[in-house]
Design a protein around this motif. Structure first.
Motif, PDB file in Angstrom:
ATOM      1  N   GLU A 121       1.037  -1.286  -0.176  1.00 27.17           N
ATOM      2  CA  GLU A 121      -0.103  -0.030   0.021  1.00 27.17           C
ATOM      3  C   GLU A 121       0.676   1.190   0.075  1.00 27.17           C
ATOM      4  OE1 GLU A 121      -3.755   2.093   2.508  1.00 27.17           O
ATOM      5  OE2 GLU A 121      -2.717   0.103   3.255  1.00 27.17           O
ATOM      6  N   GLU A 122       2.034   1.234   0.719  1.00 23.94           N
ATOM      7  CA  GLU A 122       2.802   2.357   0.890  1.00 23.94           C
ATOM      8  C   GLU A 122       3.411   2.877  -0.573  1.00 23.94           C
ATOM      9  OE1 GLU A 122       5.130  -0.874   2.310  1.00 23.94           O
ATOM     10  OE2 GLU A 122       3.321  -0.227   2.343  1.00 23.94           O
ATOM     11  N   GLN A 123       3.485   1.982  -1.655  1.00 24.93           N
ATOM     12  CA  GLN A 123       3.999   2.299  -2.798  1.00 24.93           C
ATOM     13  C   GLN A 123       2.850   2.645  -4.005  1.00 24.93           C
ATOM     14  OE1 GLN A 123       6.394  -0.974  -4.209  1.00 24.93           O
ATOM     15  NE2 GLN A 123       7.951  -0.863  -2.341  1.00 24.93           N
ATOM     16  N   HIS A 124       1.722   2.499  -3.371  1.00 25.32           N
ATOM     17  CA  HIS A 124       0.639   2.869  -4.425  1.00 25.32           C
ATOM     18  C   HIS A 124       0.620   4.319  -4.874  1.00 25.32           C
ATOM     19  CE1 HIS A 124      -2.078  -0.573  -2.902  1.00 25.32           C
ATOM     20  NE2 HIS A 124      -1.020  -1.147  -3.460  1.00 25.32           N
ATOM     21  N   GLU A 125       0.782   5.419  -3.873  1.00 24.68           N
ATOM     22  CA  GLU A 125       0.593   6.711  -4.451  1.00 24.68           C
ATOM     23  C   GLU A 125       1.969   7.174  -5.161  1.00 24.68           C
ATOM     24  OE1 GLU A 125      -0.770  11.037  -2.906  1.00 24.68           O
ATOM     25  OE2 GLU A 125      -0.749   9.587  -1.421  1.00 24.68           O
ATOM     26  N   PRO A 126       3.128   6.803  -4.639  1.00 29.02           N
ATOM     27  CA  PRO A 126       4.298   7.169  -5.671  1.00 29.02           C
ATOM     28  C   PRO A 126       4.174   6.416  -6.966  1.00 29.02           C
ATOM     29  CG  PRO A 126       4.971   5.867  -3.706  1.00 29.02           C
ATOM     30  CD  PRO A 126       3.653   6.059  -3.712  1.00 29.02           C
ATOM     31  N   ALA A 127       3.559   5.312  -7.013  1.00 26.95           N
ATOM     32  CA  ALA A 127       3.601   4.506  -8.379  1.00 26.95           C
ATOM     33  C   ALA A 127       2.632   5.394  -9.145  1.00 26.95           C
ATOM     34  CB  ALA A 127       3.048   3.327  -8.129  1.00 26.95           C
ATOM     35  N   LEU A 128       1.463   5.816  -8.584  1.00 27.89           N
ATOM     36  CA  LEU A 128       0.408   6.518  -9.316  1.00 27.89           C
ATOM     37  C   LEU A 128       1.214   7.795  -9.928  1.00 27.89           C
ATOM     38  CD1 LEU A 128      -2.729   5.844  -7.389  1.00 27.89           C
ATOM     39  CD2 LEU A 128      -2.331   5.278  -9.916  1.00 27.89           C
ATOM     40  N   ALA A 129       1.852   8.578  -8.884  1.00 29.03           N
ATOM     41  CA  ALA A 129       2.512   9.807  -9.403  1.00 29.03           C
ATOM     42  C   ALA A 129       3.322   9.610 -10.533  1.00 29.03           C
ATOM     43  CB  ALA A 129       3.398  10.424  -8.123  1.00 29.03           C
ATOM     44  N   ASN A 130       4.209   8.505 -10.382  1.00 30.77           N
ATOM     45  CA  ASN A 130       5.252   8.341 -11.457  1.00 30.77           C
ATOM     46  C   ASN A 130       4.681   8.010 -12.766  1.00 30.77           C
ATOM     47  OD1 ASN A 130       7.884   8.833 -10.434  1.00 30.77           O
ATOM     48  ND2 ASN A 130       7.451   7.184  -8.947  1.00 30.77           N
ATOM     49  N   LEU A 131       3.421   7.010 -12.774  1.00 30.44           N
ATOM     50  CA  LEU A 131       2.845   6.856 -13.900  1.00 30.44           C
ATOM     51  C   LEU A 131       2.090   7.934 -14.734  1.00 30.44           C
ATOM     52  CD1 LEU A 131       0.922   3.421 -12.870  1.00 30.44           C
ATOM     53  CD2 LEU A 131       3.028   3.722 -14.355  1.00 30.44           C
ATOM     54  N   SER A 132       1.582   9.017 -13.873  1.00 27.43           N
ATOM     55  CA  SER A 132       0.948  10.105 -14.276  1.00 27.43           C
ATOM     56  C   SER A 132       2.110  11.140 -14.972  1.00 27.43           C
ATOM     57  CB  SER A 132       0.344  11.096 -13.148  1.00 27.43           C
ATOM     58  OG  SER A 132      -0.162  12.251 -13.537  1.00 27.43           O
ATOM     59  N   SER A 133       3.240  11.121 -14.242  1.00 25.88           N
ATOM     60  CA  SER A 133       4.175  11.797 -14.853  1.00 25.88           C
ATOM     61  C   SER A 133       4.696  11.534 -16.575  1.00 25.88           C
ATOM     62  CB  SER A 133       5.618  11.778 -13.835  1.00 25.88           C
ATOM     63  OG  SER A 133       6.290  10.888 -13.957  1.00 25.88           O
ATOM     64  N   LEU A 134       4.420  10.185 -16.444  1.00 25.67           N
ATOM     65  CA  LEU A 134       5.060   9.590 -17.845  1.00 25.67           C
ATOM     66  C   LEU A 134       3.709   9.539 -18.902  1.00 25.67           C
ATOM     67  CD1 LEU A 134       6.855   6.461 -16.279  1.00 25.67           C
ATOM     68  CD2 LEU A 134       8.036   8.293 -17.836  1.00 25.67           C
ATOM     69  N   ALA A 135       2.665   9.831 -18.387  1.00 21.53           N
ATOM     70  CA  ALA A 135       1.545   9.760 -19.420  1.00 21.53           C
ATOM     71  C   ALA A 135       1.754  11.420 -20.091  1.00 21.53           C
ATOM     72  CB  ALA A 135       0.413   9.651 -18.593  1.00 21.53           C
ATOM     73  N   SER A 136       1.340  11.482 -21.279  1.00 22.57           N
ATOM     74  CA  SER A 136       1.343  12.797 -22.138  1.00 22.57           C
ATOM     75  C   SER A 136      -0.040  13.206 -21.658  1.00 22.57           C
ATOM     76  CB  SER A 136       1.357  12.409 -23.448  1.00 22.57           C
ATOM     77  OG  SER A 136       0.208  11.635 -24.003  1.00 22.57           O
ATOM     78  N   ARG A 137      -0.044  14.563 -21.848  1.00 28.89           N
ATOM     79  CA  ARG A 137      -1.420  15.231 -21.550  1.00 28.89           C
ATOM     80  C   ARG A 137      -2.576  14.703 -22.359  1.00 28.89           C
ATOM     81  NH1 ARG A 137       0.154  21.658 -20.385  1.00 28.89           N
ATOM     82  NH2 ARG A 137       1.532  21.260 -18.786  1.00 28.89           N
ATOM     83  N   GLY A 138      -3.473  14.191 -21.999  1.00 25.72           N
ATOM     84  CA  GLY A 138      -4.766  13.565 -22.418  1.00 25.72           C
ATOM     85  C   GLY A 138      -4.467  12.206 -22.666  1.00 25.72           C
ATOM     86  N   GLY A 139      -3.178  11.669 -22.508  1.00 21.21           N
ATOM     87  CA  GLY A 139      -2.972  10.101 -22.483  1.00 21.21           C
ATOM     88  C   GLY A 139      -3.531   9.311 -21.433  1.00 21.21           C
ATOM     89  N   ARG A 140      -3.931   8.153 -21.648  1.00 20.13           N
ATOM     90  CA  ARG A 140      -4.830   7.094 -21.197  1.00 20.13           C
ATOM     91  C   ARG A 140      -3.677   6.011 -20.304  1.00 20.13           C
ATOM     92  NH1 ARG A 140      -9.953   5.566 -24.207  1.00 20.13           N
ATOM     93  NH2 ARG A 140     -10.006   7.614 -23.212  1.00 20.13           N
ATOM     94  N   VAL A 141      -4.148   5.845 -18.924  1.00 17.84           N
ATOM     95  CA  VAL A 141      -3.483   4.708 -18.274  1.00 17.84           C
ATOM     96  C   VAL A 141      -4.544   3.778 -17.831  1.00 17.84           C
ATOM     97  CG1 VAL A 141      -2.399   4.655 -16.078  1.00 17.84           C
ATOM     98  CG2 VAL A 141      -2.003   6.606 -17.446  1.00 17.84           C
TER      99      VAL A 141
END
Length: 205
Positions: A121-141
């Motif tokens: 659980e403690e890795q969920h938020e950093p994982a989401l933050a890093n996935l978001s940073s790798l998504a282009s604007r308007g990109g899909r995850v």
């Protein structure tokens, strides 16, 4: 069980897992979200690509795919089995994806399929933050979140889907769809494994 032990579990079982993974059809695995996968070619990141089954399926549809897989035995099998020119392989892992981020790229589509259960659980938020940073604007995850037991040597951690949706929103990922499905593997079906599929669009602002 730490992450390294989980990777060792995959490596130890790779002789059985490679044919098991390859026997599954991407259209069946991705069926709950197939309508949400872009039909036009997209720059794609496949996190936890395993043997590259889904990466190859996307590559054949003219997507350009960076397949990220930390287990060398699976990565090597993927390179041998899938030689599409538009797949590139990289050794990297959640939650930080440091090598992926160091490339300075963003992606129109990010898949994270059958991976999330290995993050405490403690890795969920950093994982989401890093996935978001790798998504282009308007990109899909697109994430799949497993509920149910895992292999004894590949620990699965519980995840609260509602909390994930809220944390994703805080990281500029807006929920497009949330769907539940059973497992496509008979053994997991017997064990009662179910999956939540979460599809997010990266906020453009």
């Amino acid at each position: 069980m730490d992450q390294h032990a989980i990777f060792q579990g995959y490596a130890a079982d790779s002789h059985a897992l490679v044919p098991l993974f390859e026997a599954l059809r991407s259209e069946e695995v991705l069926a709950p979200v197939l309508d949400l996968v872009p039909s036009t070619p997209a720059k794609t990141l496949d996190v936890g690509a395993g043997t590259g089954r889904d990466a190859a399926w996307l590559a054949k549809r003219r997507h350009r795919v960076l397949a990220v897989e930390p287990v060398s035995e699976l990565r090597q099998a993927g390179r041998a089995l899938h030689d599409e020119n538009n797949i590139e392989w990289l050794d990297d892992t959640l939650p930080f994806l440091g090598r992926t981020k160091a490339r300075g790229e963003t992606f129109d589509l990010i898949l994270c399929i059958a991976v999330w259960q290995h993050l405490p659980e403690e890795q969920h938020e950093p994982a989401l933050a890093n996935l978001s940073s790798l998504a282009s604007r308007g990109g899909r995850v697109i994430l799949s979140v497993r509920h149910g037991p895992g292999s004894p040597n590949r620990a699965c951690f519980p995840a609260d889907t509602g909390h994930l949706v809220a944390a994703a929103k805080d990281n500029r990922l807006d929920l497009l769809a949330r769907r539940r499905s059973g497992s496509v593997q008979p053994r997991n079906q017997r064990a009662g494994v179910v999956w939540d599929w979460l599809c997010f669009d990266r906020r453009s602002e």
